[in-house]
Design a protein around this motif. Structure first.
Motif, PDB file in Angstrom:
ATOM      1  N   SER A   1       0.805  -1.217   0.000  1.00 42.77           N
ATOM      2  CA  SER A   1       0.000   0.000   0.000  1.00 42.77           C
ATOM      3  C   SER A   1       0.842   1.273   0.000  1.00 42.77           C
ATOM      4  O   SER A   1       0.364   2.334   0.403  1.00 42.77           O
ATOM      5  CB  SER A   1      -0.965   0.020   1.199  1.00 42.77           C
ATOM      6  OG  SER A   1      -1.840  -1.084   1.148  1.00 42.77           O
ATOM      7  N   VAL A   2       2.086   1.184  -0.420  1.00 42.89           N
ATOM      8  CA  VAL A   2       2.933   2.359  -0.578  1.00 42.89           C
ATOM      9  C   VAL A   2       3.279   2.499  -2.054  1.00 42.89           C
ATOM     10  O   VAL A   2       3.890   1.614  -2.647  1.00 42.89           O
ATOM     11  CB  VAL A   2       4.233   2.241   0.249  1.00 42.89           C
ATOM     12  CG1 VAL A   2       5.115   3.471   0.026  1.00 42.89           C
ATOM     13  CG2 VAL A   2       3.911   2.083   1.729  1.00 42.89           C
TER      14      VAL A   2
ATOM     15  N   ALA B   1      -2.371   4.517   1.746  1.00 42.11           N
ATOM     16  CA  ALA B   1      -3.824   4.437   1.635  1.00 42.11           C
ATOM     17  C   ALA B   1      -4.495   5.760   1.987  1.00 42.11           C
ATOM     18  O   ALA B   1      -5.489   6.153   1.366  1.00 42.11           O
ATOM     19  CB  ALA B   1      -4.346   3.326   2.542  1.00 42.11           C
ATOM     20  N   ARG B   2      -3.932   6.485   2.987  1.00 39.55           N
ATOM     21  CA  ARG B   2      -4.579   7.720   3.446  1.00 39.55           C
ATOM     22  C   ARG B   2      -3.785   8.983   3.173  1.00 39.55           C
ATOM     23  O   ARG B   2      -4.358  10.085   3.188  1.00 39.55           O
ATOM     24  CB  ARG B   2      -4.818   7.639   4.964  1.00 39.55           C
ATOM     25  CG  ARG B   2      -5.736   6.537   5.419  1.00 39.55           C
ATOM     26  CD  ARG B   2      -5.979   6.632   6.923  1.00 39.55           C
ATOM     27  NE  ARG B   2      -4.742   6.458   7.688  1.00 39.55           N
ATOM     28  CZ  ARG B   2      -4.620   6.717   8.982  1.00 39.55           C
ATOM     29  NH1 ARG B   2      -5.669   7.191   9.661  1.00 39.55           N
ATOM     30  NH2 ARG B   2      -3.473   6.522   9.614  1.00 39.55           N
TER      31      ARG B   2
ATOM     32  N   THR C   1       0.138  15.022   3.689  1.00 35.77           N
ATOM     33  CA  THR C   1      -1.202  15.521   3.408  1.00 35.77           C
ATOM     34  C   THR C   1      -2.222  14.397   3.490  1.00 35.77           C
ATOM     35  O   THR C   1      -1.966  13.279   3.021  1.00 35.77           O
ATOM     36  CB  THR C   1      -1.257  16.138   1.992  1.00 35.77           C
ATOM     37  OG1 THR C   1      -0.288  17.185   1.893  1.00 35.77           O
ATOM     38  CG2 THR C   1      -2.631  16.712   1.693  1.00 35.77           C
ATOM     39  N   ASP C   2      -3.349  14.685   4.107  1.00 32.59           N
ATOM     40  CA  ASP C   2      -4.476  13.752   4.121  1.00 32.59           C
ATOM     41  C   ASP C   2      -5.095  13.742   2.726  1.00 32.59           C
ATOM     42  O   ASP C   2      -5.586  14.772   2.251  1.00 32.59           O
ATOM     43  CB  ASP C   2      -5.497  14.198   5.170  1.00 32.59           C
ATOM     44  CG  ASP C   2      -6.653  13.223   5.336  1.00 32.59           C
ATOM     45  OD1 ASP C   2      -7.154  12.705   4.320  1.00 32.59           O
ATOM     46  OD2 ASP C   2      -7.064  12.988   6.483  1.00 32.59           O
TER      47      ASP C   2
ATOM     48  N   GLY D   1      -7.123  16.904   1.666  1.00 34.68           N
ATOM     49  CA  GLY D   1      -6.149  17.830   1.095  1.00 34.68           C
ATOM     50  C   GLY D   1      -5.440  18.676   2.129  1.00 34.68           C
ATOM     51  O   GLY D   1      -4.628  19.537   1.775  1.00 34.68           O
ATOM     52  N   HIS D   2      -5.696  18.436   3.422  1.00 29.54           N
ATOM     53  CA  HIS D   2      -5.074  19.218   4.490  1.00 29.54           C
ATOM     54  C   HIS D   2      -3.696  18.660   4.842  1.00 29.54           C
ATOM     55  O   HIS D   2      -3.508  17.440   4.906  1.00 29.54           O
ATOM     56  CB  HIS D   2      -5.945  19.217   5.747  1.00 29.54           C
ATOM     57  CG  HIS D   2      -7.250  19.928   5.559  1.00 29.54           C
ATOM     58  ND1 HIS D   2      -8.396  19.564   6.232  1.00 29.54           N
ATOM     59  CD2 HIS D   2      -7.594  20.970   4.767  1.00 29.54           C
ATOM     60  CE1 HIS D   2      -9.385  20.359   5.875  1.00 29.54           C
ATOM     61  NE2 HIS D   2      -8.922  21.222   4.983  1.00 29.54           N
ATOM     62  N   THR D   3      -2.747  19.556   5.086  1.00 32.60           N
ATOM     63  CA  THR D   3      -1.432  19.140   5.568  1.00 32.60           C
ATOM     64  C   THR D   3      -1.545  18.751   7.031  1.00 32.60           C
ATOM     65  O   THR D   3      -1.963  19.555   7.862  1.00 32.60           O
ATOM     66  CB  THR D   3      -0.398  20.269   5.398  1.00 32.60           C
ATOM     67  OG1 THR D   3      -0.278  20.582   4.007  1.00 32.60           O
ATOM     68  CG2 THR D   3       0.966  19.838   5.926  1.00 32.60           C
ATOM     69  N   VAL D   4      -1.173  17.515   7.349  1.00 30.71           N
ATOM     70  CA  VAL D   4      -1.349  17.004   8.707  1.00 30.71           C
ATOM     71  C   VAL D   4      -0.027  16.755   9.419  1.00 30.71           C
ATOM     72  O   VAL D   4      -0.012  16.450  10.617  1.00 30.71           O
ATOM     73  CB  VAL D   4      -2.176  15.700   8.705  1.00 30.71           C
ATOM     74  CG1 VAL D   4      -3.571  15.959   8.144  1.00 30.71           C
ATOM     75  CG2 VAL D   4      -1.476  14.593   7.920  1.00 30.71           C
TER      76      VAL D   4
END
Length: 205
Positions: free
Chosen positions: A7-8, A18-19, A83-84, A88-91
């Motif tokens: 999943s990478v 995945a996320r 980023t999520d 689209g938010h930088t987490v």
């Protein structure tokens, strides 16, 4: 052509799980970066590697340096914003850089925005960078953290790392050291040592 494993997905310096999406920082990311590195609760665990960034001007200088450094370093070393993908938010932020003072060992370092703690993002991002490092020829990666930083220790184990001891050789302070070797990637981790052994023993490695 992107590479895919567990999943990478790796497409140059762009890495997806995945996320999450990991991408190099740009000069337009100052506000997002300050939300992470300007937060007292995040920054308290960054010392002595770096201090809290006090304002936007200081963050602008730092991000500009990261962008310049990213163009100069040889992959797989670098820094990425996390980023999520759904929002689209930088987490958060993640890096793969040489550990001082010898610059021989490679360190994965992850910082997650405080309002995103508890979602498993640190382990997921670090695991992705481990894949990137190993597909680029690195044999082992490390993470270091202060003994009291249980959140960082848990994230290191979610990356697949094993605790290997404590040392004061990195950054001039006593730190827990975690290691992941290429042939152990995605292999179930062995049992961790007792907490007392982790916090009280000083093992020079």
């Amino acid at each position: 052509m992107p590479q895919s494993s567990h999943s990478v997905d790796i497409d140059g310096a762009l890495i997806r799980t995945a996320r999450l999406q990991l991408a190099p920082w740009t000069v337009s990311d100052v506000e997002a970066a300050l939300g992470i590195f300007g937060d007292e609760e995040v920054a308290r665990w960054l010392a002595p590697a770096m201090s809290r960034v006090p304002d936007a001007a200081a963050m602008q200088q730092l991000v500009s340096r990261w962008v310049a450094d990213g163009a100069a370093v040889k992959p797989p070393l670098g820094r990425w914003k996390v980023t999520d993908r759904a929002t689209g938010h930088t987490v958060g932020a993640v890096s793969l850089l040489p550990l001082p003072p010898d610059d021989i060992d490679s360190e994965i370092s992850v910082q997650i925005a405080r309002d995103r703690w508890g979602n498993g993002y640190a382990g997921e991002a670090g695991h992705a960078i481990a894949h990137y490092a190993f597909t680029s020829g690195i044999d082992e990666v490390f993470a270091v953290s202060r003994p009291a930083n249980r959140r960082a220790a848990a994230a290191a184990r979610r990356m697949g790392m094993d605790w290997v001891g404590q040392t004061a050789k990195y950054y001039g302070t006593r730190l827990d050291v975690f290691r992941l070797r290429r042939y152990d990637l995605d292999v179930p981790a062995i049992a961790a040592p007792p907490e007392a052994e982790q916090t009280d023993a000083l093992t020079e490695i």
